[in-house]
Every structure is written in structure tokens, then in C-alpha cells.
Enzyme design. Structure first.
Site, PDB file in Angstrom:
ATOM      1  N   ASP A  54      13.246 120.102  61.827  1.00 35.10           N
ATOM      2  CA  ASP A  54      12.493 120.397  63.045  1.00 35.10           C
ATOM      3  C   ASP A  54      13.397 121.061  64.082  1.00 35.10           C
ATOM      4  O   ASP A  54      14.305 120.426  64.617  1.00 35.10           O
ATOM      5  CB  ASP A  54      11.923 119.088  63.606  1.00 35.10           C
ATOM      6  CG  ASP A  54      10.720 119.309  64.498  1.00 35.10           C
ATOM      7  OD1 ASP A  54      10.592 120.405  65.064  1.00 35.10           O
ATOM      8  OD2 ASP A  54       9.906 118.383  64.626  1.00 35.10           O
ATOM      9  N   ASP A  55      13.169 122.339  64.332  1.00 35.63           N
ATOM     10  CA  ASP A  55      13.923 123.096  65.351  1.00 35.63           C
ATOM     11  C   ASP A  55      15.391 123.277  64.973  1.00 35.63           C
ATOM     12  O   ASP A  55      16.277 123.148  65.827  1.00 35.63           O
ATOM     13  CB  ASP A  55      13.855 122.412  66.724  1.00 35.63           C
ATOM     14  CG  ASP A  55      12.460 122.355  67.310  1.00 35.63           C
ATOM     15  OD1 ASP A  55      11.524 122.846  66.666  1.00 35.63           O
ATOM     16  OD2 ASP A  55      12.307 121.811  68.422  1.00 35.63           O
ATOM     17  N   CYS A  84       6.537 124.543  66.312  1.00 35.06           N
ATOM     18  CA  CYS A  84       6.392 123.561  65.240  1.00 35.06           C
ATOM     19  C   CYS A  84       5.076 123.646  64.479  1.00 35.06           C
ATOM     20  O   CYS A  84       5.047 123.918  63.274  1.00 35.06           O
ATOM     21  CB  CYS A  84       6.561 122.159  65.815  1.00 35.06           C
ATOM     22  SG  CYS A  84       8.176 121.855  66.573  1.00 35.06           S
ATOM     23  N   ASP A 308      11.180 124.494  60.497  1.00 31.57           N
ATOM     24  CA  ASP A 308       9.938 125.104  60.972  1.00 31.57           C
ATOM     25  C   ASP A 308      10.216 126.258  61.931  1.00 31.57           C
ATOM     26  O   ASP A 308       9.444 127.216  62.014  1.00 31.57           O
ATOM     27  CB  ASP A 308       9.011 124.064  61.606  1.00 31.57           C
ATOM     28  CG  ASP A 308       9.673 123.237  62.703  1.00 31.57           C
ATOM     29  OD1 ASP A 308      10.846 123.492  63.039  1.00 31.57           O
ATOM     30  OD2 ASP A 308       9.006 122.315  63.221  1.00 31.57           O
TER      31      ASP A 308
END
Length: 364
Positions: A54-55, A84, A308
Site C-alpha cells: 500500500d503506497d 488505492c 497499488d
């Protein structure tokens, strides 16, 4: 017919911090003798493990020894939408955001806008796969009673917002909806344990497992064993950091003030903490690999690793994501194909929308 193969783990980590290299030594500087079966026993439909962080900016894999092992093929990865939920919908469907309709993270453009009646989960389930997800599905995934998306045999997903501690997980396992889980353990470790349980509970079917930890999302909280592990990491100062001359930039960049000394210090601390959260992710990937070796499935499994979206740490004065710049769009994207793990560094582009068709092609 069995063969003895000596596997050498090579470290390509470029971080100046000695700590991470020292942590890698037990795994990366040894020869491991493995008893493997010849590829003639491989499944017509291989197992597929999809790991989505995530990120995570693309260059942060430099602190992840397992992701730097020989055998991975590394692509020049990009997210078509650096946010996201839109990106996760693209990963699951192979569609751009303007086609799948998820344009943001919040209602009504986030999870409620996602038609998940036709995704990787439903396609693979229909193709004979046992399917499982542990971790983040979509931002704002929350319903009452809890909704289990179609196609998943096991679905242990963050309810509401993902977090490192004090999180909630659905508990749908092997088609049975159990009591909701309220996590107190570090979430990356908890997801690792559930991923390993899923692999251990495999049956005659090939399996598809999606593992989606919260790391390195803000606010970053490293696992206790990794706190201050990267205190010596160098500050992030690329040429476009805190850009002084933005006359050629759009109005919204021109409107951003230069980062103050305090702001730059805060960004440096946040970046270090985010990198430290990735150490637990790296260990999770290693544990999945070793479990696949232990259960004699490594030569029948393809692992895909990506994020993502990326994030900016001060480039063009931007701190965050959701911007049409390289730092936010570019992501780590690499594949370990246990059926023939030669690995290479590729200049070829790979997008988040390529995941779904690629997985389906692998599945036959």
C-alpha cells in the site's frame, strides 16, 4: 526423480545502512541445499500468490533482501491511477478507472462503486482454483452484515480502514463465515500467519492467494523488532526534491510552498518509518517462499509482487500520492516464477491493469 540444487541468495540491496545488510546475512550469505522434484511434475495450472502493498514507492525494495534475491524478474511498473481503491479495482479487473467506475477512496466513488461480480476471484474460482484473500480489499470496505465478495473461498479482509494495530478482519474461511476478528497483533505478521494457514490448508486444486498488507501506508508503524532498524538511512534528496523553479509546472504545483527545514525533517522521519514497516513485509515474503519450499509447492507457484501506487517524498514540493508524476505512478512490480526461476531485470513496462490478464494467462 529428485535432484539436489544448490541455491545461492544474492543481495543487491543498495541502502547505506549497515543494519539491513546485517539482518540479511543469515538468509542471504548461505548456501541452501534443497531436495526438489523435477519440473515434469508441475501442475498444468500453477498456484498463484499475488502480494499487493500500500503506497510503496518503486525504489524502496532496496531495503528488502528477499525481493532482491536472484530469481525475480523486475519490471518497470506503473499504476494507471495513483490512488488505492481505483488501483486495486484495476488490479482485480484489468480495467482502467473510467471503465470499472472506482474513481476515489471514499463514498460514493470507492468501494460502493465497485462491481466485483466479475474479478480475478470469480474467474479463477470458475477455472477450478481455491481462492483466498488476506489483508486489504478496498478502502471503506464495510457493510452490515458483512458482505463477502463473490469468488473467494477464504476472505479475511480489513473492515473499514486498514491499520497496523487495532484493526478488524472478516473471518470467512473455506466457505464458512466465522466471528469477526479484532486484531491486537502487528497486522503484517497476522496476515502472514493467515497466508501460511491458507497455503497449508490447500487441497487438490491449485490455489490463488492475494496478500495485501497495510505497509508502508501512513501513518507508518514498524513492527517492534524493526523500530530504529534504519536510523542510518540517507535522506531522500533527488534533483527534483523541493523544486525551486516551478515555472514550467501546472498552477497547483506553483501554489505549493517550498518545504521548510522542519517539514523536510518530518518527511525524512516518516520515510524512515515507512521503510522500517517494509522489513516485516520482506520477512512475510520470505516466510511464504519457505513455506512453499517446505510443502513442495515452490516449483508449481508463481508469485507476483507490486504496490497499488507509489508516493512522493518532496519531489516537486509534493508530499503524498494521487499526482500525475513519476514518484506517485511508479511502483515495484516483480515476478518469481518457481517453474523456472531464472529472473532478470527488465526495461519492459508493466501496469497494474496487466495483472489480471497476466494471471489468467498463467492459469491457462
Amino acid at each position: 526423480m529428485a535432484v539436489s540444487i544448490i541455491v545461492t541468495f544474492n543481495l543487491h540491496c543498495t541502502t547505506p545502512c549497515d543494519t539491513i545488510a546485517q539482518r540479511a546475512l543469515p538468509m542471504m550469505r548461505i548456501f541452501v541445499l534443497l531436495q526438489l522434484l523435477v519440473v515434469s511434475r508441475c501442475l498444468a495450472q500453477p498456484n498463484i500468490v499475488l502480494i499487493v502493498t500500500d503506497d510503496q514507492p518503486h525504489d524502496t525494495v532496496s531495503v528488502m533482501p528477499t525481493l532482491n534475491m536472484a530469481g525475480w524478474t523486475r519490471f518497470r511498473g506503473y499504476a494507471t491511477t495513483p490512488l488505492c481503491s481505483p488501483s486495486r479495482a484495476s488490479i482485480l479487473t484489468g480495467q482502467y478507472a473510467h471503465n470499472h467506475g472506482v474513481w476515489g477512496n471514499e463514498d460514493p466513488y470507492g468501494f460502493p462503486a465497485f462491481d466485483d461480480s466479475s474479478t480475478l476471484a470469480t474467474w479463477l474460482h470458475d477455472a477450478g482454483y481455491k481462492t483466498g484473500l488476506v489483508g486489504k480489499y478496498m478502502n471503506s470496505y464495510i457493510t452490515d452484515p458483512l458482505y463477502i465478495p463473490p469468488g473467494w473461498d477464504t476472505f479475511q479482509a480489513f473492515v473499514g480502514e486498514a491499520d497496523y494495530y487495532d484493526y478488524t478482519l472478516t473471518n470467512y474461511v473455506n466457505g464458512v463465515n466465522g466471528a469477526t476478528l479484532y486484531g491486537v497483533d502487528y497486522s503484517t505478521d497476522a496476515l502472514r500467519d493467515r497466508a501460511l494457514d491458507f497455503i497449508r490448508s490447500r487441497d487438490a486444486r491449485p490455489f490463488f492467494l492475494m496478500v495485501a498488507p497495510n505497509a508502508p501506508h501512513l501513518p507508518p508503524v514498524p513492527a517492534p523488532r524493526h523500530v530504529d532498524a534504519l536510523l542510518g538511512v540517507a535522506s531522500h534528496r533527488p534533483p527534483n526534491f523541493n523544486e525551486d523553479d516551478v515555472r514550467d509546472k501546472p498552477f497547483w504545483i506553483k501554489a505549493l510552498p517550498l518545504l521548510t527545514a522542519q517539514r523536510m525533517s518530518d518527511v525524512d522521519i516518516t520515510r524512515r518509518l515507512q521503510l522500517e514497516t517494509l522489513l516485516a513485509v520482506d520477512e512475510m515474503v520470505a516466510d511464504i517462499l519457505f513455506e512453499l519450499i517446505e510443502c513442495d509447492q515452490i516449483s508449481e507457484t508463481v508469485i507476483i509482487y507490486l504496490s497499488d501506487n507509489g508516493a512522493s517524498w518532496g519531489e516537486h514540493r509534493v508530499v503524498g500520492k494521487h499526482k500525475p508524476y513519476e514518484e506517485c505512478l511508479r511502483i515495484p512490480f516483480q515476478i518469481y516464477d518457481g517453474r523456472g526461476p531464472k529472473g532478470r531485470d527488465s526495461c519492459e513496462f508493466a501496469l497494474n491493469i496487466d495483472v489480471a490478464p497476466t494471471v489468467m494467462d498463467i492459469a491457462g
